[in-house]
Design a protein around this motif. Structure first.
Motif, PDB file in Angstrom:
ATOM      1  N   ARG A 158      55.845  14.398  26.316  1.00  0.00           N
ATOM      2  CA  ARG A 158      56.791  15.597  26.195  1.00  0.00           C
ATOM      3  C   ARG A 158      58.843  14.753  26.758  1.00  0.00           C
ATOM      4  O   ARG A 158      57.684  14.022  27.561  1.00  0.00           O
ATOM      5  CB  ARG A 158      56.843  16.771  26.996  1.00  0.00           C
ATOM      6  N   SER A 159      59.389  14.932  26.670  1.00  0.00           N
ATOM      7  CA  SER A 159      60.121  15.050  27.369  1.00  0.00           C
ATOM      8  C   SER A 159      60.765  15.374  29.044  1.00  0.00           C
ATOM      9  O   SER A 159      61.728  16.045  29.047  1.00  0.00           O
ATOM     10  CB  SER A 159      61.456  14.782  26.918  1.00  0.00           C
ATOM     11  N   LEU A 160      59.755  14.840  29.361  1.00  0.00           N
ATOM     12  CA  LEU A 160      59.199  15.360  30.607  1.00  0.00           C
ATOM     13  C   LEU A 160      60.107  14.493  32.041  1.00  0.00           C
ATOM     14  O   LEU A 160      59.873  13.160  31.885  1.00  0.00           O
ATOM     15  CB  LEU A 160      58.370  15.557  31.352  1.00  0.00           C
ATOM     16  N   PRO A 161      60.653  14.895  33.348  1.00  0.00           N
ATOM     17  CA  PRO A 161      60.560  13.625  34.367  1.00  0.00           C
ATOM     18  C   PRO A 161      60.003  12.784  34.046  1.00  0.00           C
ATOM     19  O   PRO A 161      60.135  11.874  34.709  1.00  0.00           O
ATOM     20  CB  PRO A 161      60.702  14.666  35.889  1.00  0.00           C
ATOM     21  N   GLU A 162      58.458  13.329  34.738  1.00  0.00           N
ATOM     22  CA  GLU A 162      57.704  12.730  35.048  1.00  0.00           C
ATOM     23  C   GLU A 162      56.726  11.217  33.880  1.00  0.00           C
ATOM     24  O   GLU A 162      56.115  10.210  33.552  1.00  0.00           O
ATOM     25  CB  GLU A 162      56.023  12.665  35.392  1.00  0.00           C
ATOM     26  N   ASN A 163      57.672  11.824  32.729  1.00  0.00           N
ATOM     27  CA  ASN A 163      57.584  11.000  31.455  1.00  0.00           C
ATOM     28  C   ASN A 163      58.368   9.658  30.743  1.00  0.00           C
ATOM     29  O   ASN A 163      58.595   9.725  29.967  1.00  0.00           O
ATOM     30  CB  ASN A 163      56.877  11.909  30.274  1.00  0.00           C
ATOM     31  N   MET A 164      59.284  10.306  31.676  1.00  0.00           N
ATOM     32  CA  MET A 164      60.822   8.581  31.652  1.00  0.00           C
ATOM     33  C   MET A 164      60.629   7.577  32.917  1.00  0.00           C
ATOM     34  O   MET A 164      60.130   7.971  33.601  1.00  0.00           O
ATOM     35  CB  MET A 164      61.700  10.135  32.359  1.00  0.00           C
ATOM     36  N   VAL A 165      61.337   6.701  32.071  1.00  0.00           N
ATOM     37  CA  VAL A 165      61.913   5.763  33.171  1.00  0.00           C
ATOM     38  C   VAL A 165      62.764   4.911  33.028  1.00  0.00           C
ATOM     39  O   VAL A 165      64.028   4.902  31.340  1.00  0.00           O
ATOM     40  CB  VAL A 165      60.426   4.838  32.874  1.00  0.00           C
ATOM     41  N   TYR A 166      63.750   4.651  34.025  1.00  0.00           N
ATOM     42  CA  TYR A 166      65.201   4.529  33.552  1.00  0.00           C
ATOM     43  C   TYR A 166      66.013   3.299  33.496  1.00  0.00           C
ATOM     44  O   TYR A 166      65.850   2.684  34.525  1.00  0.00           O
ATOM     45  CB  TYR A 166      65.980   5.053  35.347  1.00  0.00           C
ATOM     46  N   GLY A 167      65.545   3.222  32.532  1.00  0.00           N
ATOM     47  CA  GLY A 167      66.638   1.375  32.104  1.00  0.00           C
ATOM     48  C   GLY A 167      65.898   0.269  32.398  1.00  0.00           C
ATOM     49  O   GLY A 167      66.319  -0.885  32.399  1.00  0.00           O
ATOM     50  N   TYR A 168      64.375   0.322  32.779  1.00  0.00           N
ATOM     51  CA  TYR A 168      63.537  -1.311  32.708  1.00  0.00           C
ATOM     52  C   TYR A 168      62.038  -1.081  31.900  1.00  0.00           C
ATOM     53  O   TYR A 168      62.128   0.309  31.797  1.00  0.00           O
ATOM     54  CB  TYR A 168      63.380  -1.043  33.829  1.00  0.00           C
ATOM     55  N   TYR A 169      61.639  -2.055  31.197  1.00  0.00           N
ATOM     56  CA  TYR A 169      60.014  -2.742  31.014  1.00  0.00           C
ATOM     57  C   TYR A 169      59.613  -2.961  32.070  1.00  0.00           C
ATOM     58  O   TYR A 169      60.240  -3.781  32.890  1.00  0.00           O
ATOM     59  CB  TYR A 169      59.788  -2.955  29.679  1.00  0.00           C
ATOM     60  N   GLY A 170      58.286  -2.940  32.318  1.00  0.00           N
ATOM     61  CA  GLY A 170      57.440  -4.135  32.940  1.00  0.00           C
ATOM     62  C   GLY A 170      56.182  -3.477  33.219  1.00  0.00           C
ATOM     63  O   GLY A 170      55.648  -2.821  32.688  1.00  0.00           O
ATOM     64  N   ALA A 171      55.099  -4.993  33.209  1.00  0.00           N
ATOM     65  CA  ALA A 171      54.122  -4.907  33.337  1.00  0.00           C
ATOM     66  C   ALA A 171      53.192  -3.903  34.506  1.00  0.00           C
ATOM     67  O   ALA A 171      52.082  -3.269  34.112  1.00  0.00           O
ATOM     68  CB  ALA A 171      53.705  -6.218  33.018  1.00  0.00           C
TER      69      ALA A 171
END
Length: 382
Positions: free
Chosen positions: A57-70
């Motif tokens: 779902r597009s819920l706040p806890e499933n979002m990341v703002y602008g980056y990837y990382g291991a």
């Protein structure tokens, strides 16, 4: 932002049922629900026709703002071969301080999807070191994916949870940054019947949705990376051909791959020359397939009619050279020709297109037509 697997599954079950329950609505019944002027409600009722094993779902806890990382904790863990529905949002034009204002100013309903966007903008934090980028959903851990493998991402469906998209121009942005003197935001409203996006009367853009960003995590030693420039692990490729029924292949750099997506586009021309496309929320449904020991140096893609090789660099001429190198390597290694034959084929039959010129690292993709290889048969899933 970390959500346990149990919490994730509970939320998927609770919220996914309501989403999937609209799948039985036909186009005619959708028309009966709303008037012709209420395209937002009409499109928000559409859902994917592919039945998912998981819904993120597009819920706040499933979002990341602008980056990837291991080191970014996965919000879901899925199996090799699973079908996964991933909901994404489009915060273009929506401020963090007063997110409701965008909807009221543009006469857009604050419906359930808008409320999710507002909650996300109010609660999801930027990366502490200052990395900036897109609002993304993920990452998703794919069981069995390990460094040295590649991940096949079959794009089964792309649907709109909201009936509009946003394009902007601003000073210093886009392909002619010095020519833009004022910032302006344009709302494109969708016509579900005609599958068009309208800027104003007399300007209709065919809707051809695709994800601007589809990425796996970079290797751990690269740390966290912004989602703005694309790279060998995917990301902000902005290849407009990656629509429903196509496939993206990415190299796996970390256990589980850690797939992240966002930056939905309702339509885009090659180049993305204003700096953005029709930025839009999209619900993406994909099937993940792990290819063990199939190492890749760069992203590759496939459509029913073409193979796509990708070249990336901060210099557009070098991106073109890289795309040509990748195209020749594919024709040589995968299709069984000599290097000289591959270069000749590339010169006489392959189209090289500029993916985008606005994302710091620029992109060129090579469109290799399957039809020219008359002695070969290419099986394809779609």
């Amino acid at each position: 932002m970390h959500t346990s697997r149990r919490t994730f599954l509970q939320k998927t079950t609770q919220n996914g049922l309501a989403l999937l329950s609209t799948g039985s609505l036909t186009a005619n019944s959708l028309d009966q629900l709303t008037t012709d002027t209420d395209q937002t409600a009409k499109l928000s009722a559409t859902t994917s026709s592919a039945k998912p094993d998981y819904v993120v779902r597009s819920l706040p806890e499933n979002m990341v703002y602008g980056y990837y990382g291991a080191d970014v904790p996965p919000v879901a863990k899925v199996k090799d071969g699973d079908v996964v529905e991933i909901q994404t949002v489009n915060p273009s034009g929506v401020s963090r301080t007063n997110p409701e204002e965008f909807y009221t100013k543009n006469n857009l309903p604050i419906d359930q999807h808008a409320k999710e966007v507002i909650a996300i903008m109010k609660t999801v934090k930027s990366e502490p070191s200052g990395i900036r980028g897109h609002m993304l959903t993920g990452p998703i851990y794919i069981d069995g994916a390990q460094p040295g493998d590649s991940l096949e991402i079959r794009i089964l469906d792309l649907t709109f949870p909201a009936g509009f998209g946003v394009n902007s121009v601003w000073p210093g942005g886009g392909g002619i940054p010095d020519a833009v003197t004022t910032r302006e935001t344009f709302v494109y409203r969708y016509d579900a019947k005609r599958k068009m996006a309208s800027l104003k009367e007399g300007v209709d853009i065919p809707l051809k949705p695709f994800m601007g960003v589809m990425a796996l995590s970079p290797p751990a030693d690269m740390g966290r990376q912004s989602s703005i420039p694309p790279n060998f692990f995917g990301g902000n490729l902005d290849i407009r051909h990656l629509v429903k029924g196509t496939t993206l292949h990415l190299p796996v750099s970390v256990p589980g791959g850690l797939f992240t997506t966002g930056d939905g586009h309702g339509a885009q021309g090659n180049g993305e020359v204003s700096g953005v496309a029709i930025e839009t929320a999209i619900t993406l449904t994909v099937k993940f397939i792990v290819h063990k020991g199939k190492a890749l140096k760069q992203p590759r893609a496939e459509t029913p009619t073409h193979f796509i090789a990708v070249g990336l660099d901060k210099d557009l001429s070098k991106a073109m050279k890289n795309a040509l190198t990748e195209a020749c390597a594919f024709i040589k290694d995968e299709l069984g020709f000599t290097f000289n034959e591959a270069l000749s084929i590339a010169s006489t039959a392959v189209d090289f297109e500029v993916s985008q010129v606005v994302d710091q690292t620029l992109g060129v993709h090579a469109m290799i037509p399957k039809s020219i290889f008359t002695k070969k048969k290419f099986d394809y899933w779609s």
